[in-house]
Design a protein around this motif. Structure first.
Motif, PDB file in Angstrom:
ATOM      1  N   ASP A 369       0.863  -1.177   0.000  1.00 24.22           N
ATOM      2  CA  ASP A 369       0.000   0.000   0.000  1.00 24.22           C
ATOM      3  C   ASP A 369       0.897   1.223   0.000  1.00 24.22           C
ATOM      4  O   ASP A 369       1.710   1.386   0.913  1.00 24.22           O
ATOM      5  CB  ASP A 369      -0.921   0.004   1.221  1.00 24.22           C
ATOM      6  N   GLU A 402      -6.581  -6.508   1.848  1.00 27.59           N
ATOM      7  CA  GLU A 402      -7.384  -5.420   1.295  1.00 27.59           C
ATOM      8  C   GLU A 402      -7.188  -5.300  -0.221  1.00 27.59           C
ATOM      9  O   GLU A 402      -7.416  -4.234  -0.791  1.00 27.59           O
ATOM     10  CB  GLU A 402      -7.000  -4.083   1.944  1.00 27.59           C
ATOM     11  N   GLY A 405      -9.862  -3.646  -2.063  1.00 22.21           N
ATOM     12  CA  GLY A 405     -10.288  -2.370  -1.496  1.00 22.21           C
ATOM     13  C   GLY A 405     -11.045  -2.537  -0.198  1.00 22.21           C
ATOM     14  O   GLY A 405     -11.303  -1.554   0.508  1.00 22.21           O
ATOM     15  N   THR A 540     -17.225  11.339  -3.206  1.00 20.63           N
ATOM     16  CA  THR A 540     -17.232  10.214  -2.270  1.00 20.63           C
ATOM     17  C   THR A 540     -18.438  10.306  -1.336  1.00 20.63           C
ATOM     18  O   THR A 540     -18.683  11.366  -0.745  1.00 20.63           O
ATOM     19  CB  THR A 540     -15.943  10.203  -1.434  1.00 20.63           C
ATOM     20  N   ARG A 601     -13.128  11.345   6.088  1.00 19.81           N
ATOM     21  CA  ARG A 601     -12.084  10.549   5.455  1.00 19.81           C
ATOM     22  C   ARG A 601     -11.023  10.159   6.466  1.00 19.81           C
ATOM     23  O   ARG A 601     -10.561  10.991   7.261  1.00 19.81           O
ATOM     24  CB  ARG A 601     -11.447  11.315   4.295  1.00 19.81           C
ATOM     25  N   ARG A 608     -10.510   0.450   2.092  1.00 17.90           N
ATOM     26  CA  ARG A 608      -9.136   0.934   2.006  1.00 17.90           C
ATOM     27  C   ARG A 608      -9.031   2.384   1.541  1.00 17.90           C
ATOM     28  O   ARG A 608      -8.302   3.186   2.112  1.00 17.90           O
ATOM     29  CB  ARG A 608      -8.339   0.020   1.070  1.00 17.90           C
ATOM     30  N   ASP A 609      -9.742   2.754   0.489  1.00 21.56           N
ATOM     31  CA  ASP A 609      -9.600   4.107  -0.057  1.00 21.56           C
ATOM     32  C   ASP A 609     -10.047   5.159   0.954  1.00 21.56           C
ATOM     33  O   ASP A 609      -9.435   6.225   1.059  1.00 21.56           O
ATOM     34  CB  ASP A 609     -10.398   4.245  -1.356  1.00 21.56           C
ATOM     35  N   THR A 612      -7.381   5.413   3.851  1.00 23.58           N
ATOM     36  CA  THR A 612      -6.117   6.090   3.534  1.00 23.58           C
ATOM     37  C   THR A 612      -6.335   7.457   2.876  1.00 23.58           C
ATOM     38  O   THR A 612      -5.398   8.038   2.340  1.00 23.58           O
ATOM     39  CB  THR A 612      -5.255   5.218   2.607  1.00 23.58           C
ATOM     40  N   GLY A 613      -7.560   7.966   2.929  1.00 21.20           N
ATOM     41  CA  GLY A 613      -7.878   9.226   2.265  1.00 21.20           C
ATOM     42  C   GLY A 613      -7.142  10.432   2.829  1.00 21.20           C
ATOM     43  O   GLY A 613      -7.161  11.508   2.226  1.00 21.20           O
TER      44      GLY A 613
END
Length: 784
Positions: A369, A402, A405, A540, A601, A608-609, A612-613
């Motif tokens: 990642d 992950e 995602g 999002t 976020r 995952r997205d 880690t935003g």
């Protein structure tokens, strides 16, 4: 509408507000669990599965006690101190279903379930720990001091099988000593004769072989993670290089003897805290130590992409990443050994199969990642170990990844080299336990909703996910030893945690066994906050808890609450750890405020997205999510954009500061509790994941730290901080205060709490803190 009718309406609204606000009092709700009632926790089964134990405090005493319940009880009963202590022991199974072993206060015991009798087996002045069961019946291993011992209960023999020692050893010499020794031999015949005699005696002694392991000296390095394999022919360990690391120092002002005290707290984020580690193997039969070379791991020399943002040719040089190897996991017969490896920048994770005899490995899985490795079943700590084990065939490994995602469950067969994804979908596997026969999994998931914790059984052969508990809310499940019954800790948005039992079957029903909430708590009609979803400016979807006042009572002001911890979820369907804040939000709504509690976020539960935003920019998308939430309230609920405040603690306090200082026109007032003001002064593990390191990525730290934007303050800012906070140092808020003073800023104040750490404990501190927050919002948002 004429003036008289307007006046009557205003009076009615004010009267209604006063009456409703009297229903909840800060002095009561800030007592927390003392007001709510203490929920049961630390629930567990007896070995025979006939009783359940848990820690509870139904009578509002100074602390919790152990209670138990079994079929036929109308309510739980208090356990005796002896029974309570016994229920908390970590028992180790044997091949004999009636016999267990355990360690209690550094002593070794056996326990027979049928006769309910314990037998003391081993007691010395040096306590033992780390009990492990061997493959052979009656053989077990434990750690005493820094060494591993084998205990054969059939023979009554205890054998020390390792001999690790701190220091350099008797024969170690420095360069200076070696020179002097050579000089003495050169000058004096007497010394030559003595050396010759010593060598002769040593040769004679070596002629008679000793079966006691020879000492292995590990110097000043940190030695740990000593573990034997089930066959008893190998032991593995970890060495961490010697280093002098600097810790923060915190001063305690309120002490029992009247003298200030100094305590060391944490190490700041720095590349200086990335230390070389070695994974060692001790071959018991050969009485030898060797280390595994992991240089052939795939991608071990990959350079993080953020390095490309800086002109640092030296940093771009190819070299092996520093790694941490976790304790090995063995299959039931000891024929396979696997381990998890993490890079210390936490961007890579490997799972390998080890050959302890040869000191080699074979790579099974590599995960990468570019932000940082993490997610359910995959700890964000490079020294942590995730979900990892063997199925019944002794050759199939299971783990979480992950890769899609979302954190899902996978298997890998060591013989066929086949990798299989077991669970799929835009949801997460939160917890994993394996059935007694190791042919099925019990999973806690977010299949029904990101804000739920549902419970399923997954059959590996048929790949069937069988729903067991799927009602909205959260289910924390402990399974009875025979897997027939579930002990469930369940809660809902406005209902605190209680314990239930249920048959272990498809779509089962819960039966309540505890009642914890107080009469005072039940008197109020606690709101069930709506969980809404709005679109962030980048498209999002973002979830939030919405607390709405009655239309007639609405004051057109809104308050955004920002939860702490960063990677934490609060817009969910179960009882929040922020229970005081939940009750405070009910009070605010009684006063006419609209409250929005956003899973911004970086929050947990959304893949995952989302997790880690915030990479390389804390105060970026996590802050714009707050601003987008504000816009949602203005557009949909008639909120006055000039009457919006923001508050939160820890990470929430940080976001409050970033909101007040980087977007000063968005919030009229902010209350920042125990806030990080400069990430270069926070701890190593958490910060290094998200912002990399100050030495290698200084830009990420500068744009993420409120202290650099102190000159922008416009709204009313209240800062509150415990003076003995060993997590976010009091020094953090002192440094920001000094910036405000030097910059001539006036619209800020600081409330200091001399006896409080990061999490406040004393009710009077909570009351003082939240009365200040309430006054801030009333004065800044309503008097316009």
């Amino acid at each position: 509408m004429n003036m008289n009718k307007k006046l009557i309406l205003v009076i009615c609204i004010l009267f209604s507000t006063v009456i409703q606000s009297q229903t909840l009092k800060l002095e009561e709700i800030m007592k927390g669990n003392t007001f709510i009632g203490v929920s049961p926790e630390n629930e567990r089964w007896s070995l025979d599965g006939k009783k359940v134990y848990f820690d509870w405090n139904p009578n509002n005493e100074l602390g919790t006690s152990t209670y138990f319940w079994k079929n036929g009880f109308s309510k739980p009963e208090l356990a005796s101190p002896t029974e309570a202590a016994f229920s908390k022991i970590d028992f180790k199974k044997t091949s004999n279903s009636d016999l267990y072993y355990y360690i209690d206060k550094g002593r070794l015991f056996s326990y027979a379930v049928k006769s309910k009798s314990s037998k003391k087996l081993y007691l010395q002045s040096i306590p033992i720990s780390n009990l492990q069961m061997g493959n052979a019946p009656g053989v077990l291993f434990f750690k005493q001091g820094e060494n591993l011992f084998q205990f054969n209960t059939n023979e009554g023999s205890v054998i020390q099988i390792t001999n690790f020692r701190k220091g350099k050893g008797e024969n170690a010499t420095t360069d200076k000593e070696s020179f002097l020794k050579s000089q003495q031999l050169e000058l004096f015949q007497f010394v030559k004769d003595q050396e010759a005699l010593k060598k002769w005696n040593l040769a004679k002694s070596k002629a008679i072989k000793s079966d006691f392991p020879k000492p292995y000296y590990y110097g000043k390095n940190t030695f740990g993670n000593l573990k034997g394999n089930p066959k008893g022919n190998f032991a593995t360990f970890r060495l961490i290089e010697e280093a002098e690391r600097k810790s923060e120092k915190m001063e305690l002002f309120i002490t029992s003897d009247g003298y200030n005290q100094i305590e060391e707290t944490k190490e700041k984020v720095s590349t200086a805290n990335i230390l070389a580690t070695k994974f060692g193997i001790y071959n018991i039969e050969k009485d030898s130590v060797y280390f595994v070379n992991f240089s052939s791991l795939s991608h071990i020399q990959d350079v993080p992409k953020y390095f490309e943002l800086y002109e640092t040719p030296k940093a771009m040089e190819k070299k092996d990443k520093l790694i941490v190897v976790q304790e090995p996991v063995y299959n039931e017969n000891g024929s396979y050994v696997i381990s998890e490896i993490r890079s210390q920048d936490n961007k890579d994770r490997w799972i390998v199969s080890l050959d302890l005899e040869k000191g080699t490995f074979e790579e099974i899985e590599h995960q990468h990642d570019e932000a940082w490795i993490g997610g359910p079943g995959i700890p964000s700590n490079s020294y942590g170990r995730g979900t990892l084990g063997f199925l019944a065939d002794n050759e199939t490994v299971y783990f979480q990844s992950e890769a899609t995602g979302y954190s899902h469950l996978y298997t890998y067969n060591l013989k066929s080299k086949k990798k299989t994804q077991l669970t799929k979908g835009n949801w997460e596997v939160r917890t994993v336990s394996i059935s007694n026969d190791k042919k099925a999994f019990y999973l806690t998931t977010t299949t029904t909703n990101p804000g739920n914790r549902s419970f399923y059984k997954f059959d590996v052969v048929n790949s069937v996910l069988e729903p067991i508990l799927t009602k909205d809310g959260a289910h924390e499940v402990s399974i009875s030893p025979d897997e027939s019954t579930l002990l469930v800790r369940y809660s809902y948005k406005n209902k605190p945690w209680e314990l239930y039992v249920a048959p272990n079957k498809k779509n089962t029903n819960l039966n309540l066994i505890t009642s914890s909430t107080s009469a005072s708590f039940k008197e109020y009609a606690w709101r069930e906050p709506e969980v809404i979803t709005f679109k962030a400016q980048d498209g999002t979807p973002v979830n939030a808890r919405l607390y709405k006042p009655q239309t007639a009572n609405a004051n057109k002001a809104a308050i955004l609450f920002v939860h702490g911890a960063g990677y934490l979820q609060n817009a969910h369907n179960y009882w929040s750890t922020y229970h005081r804040e939940y009750m405070f939000h009910n009070m605010l709504v009684d006063l006419g405020y609209t409250v929005l509690d956003i899973d911004y976020r970086g929050s947990d539960g959304y893949g995952r997205d989302f997790r880690t935003g915030i990479y390389r920019f804390m105060g970026g998308k996590d802050l714009t999510d707050q601003i987008d939430g504000k816009k949602y309230l203005v557009d949909n609920y008639g909120i006055d954009a000039s009457r919006v405040g923001i508050y939160g603690g820890s990470y929430g306090g940080f976001i409050t500061l970033m909101g007040m200082l980087t977007t000063p026109n968005e919030f009229a007032a902010g209350a920042a509790l125990r806030s990080v003001t400069d990430w270069a002064h926070y701890n190593h593990g958490y910060t290094g994941n998200i912002l990399n390191f100050p030495e290698t990525d200084p830009d990420a730290y500068k744009k993420s730290s409120p202290i650099y934007f102190a000159n922008n303050l416009q709204g009313d800012l209240l800062m509150l901080h415990g003076m003995v906070d060993d997590n976010v140092e009091y020094k953090d808020i002192v440094r920001l205060s000094q910036r405000f003073i030097e910059l001539g800023k006036k619209k800020w104040s600081l409330a200091s709490f001399p006896v409080e750490a990061h999490g406040f404990k004393e009710t009077y501190s909570w009351v003082d803190e939240y009365s200040r927050i309430l006054n801030l919002f009333n004065e800044s948002l309503l008097k316009k």
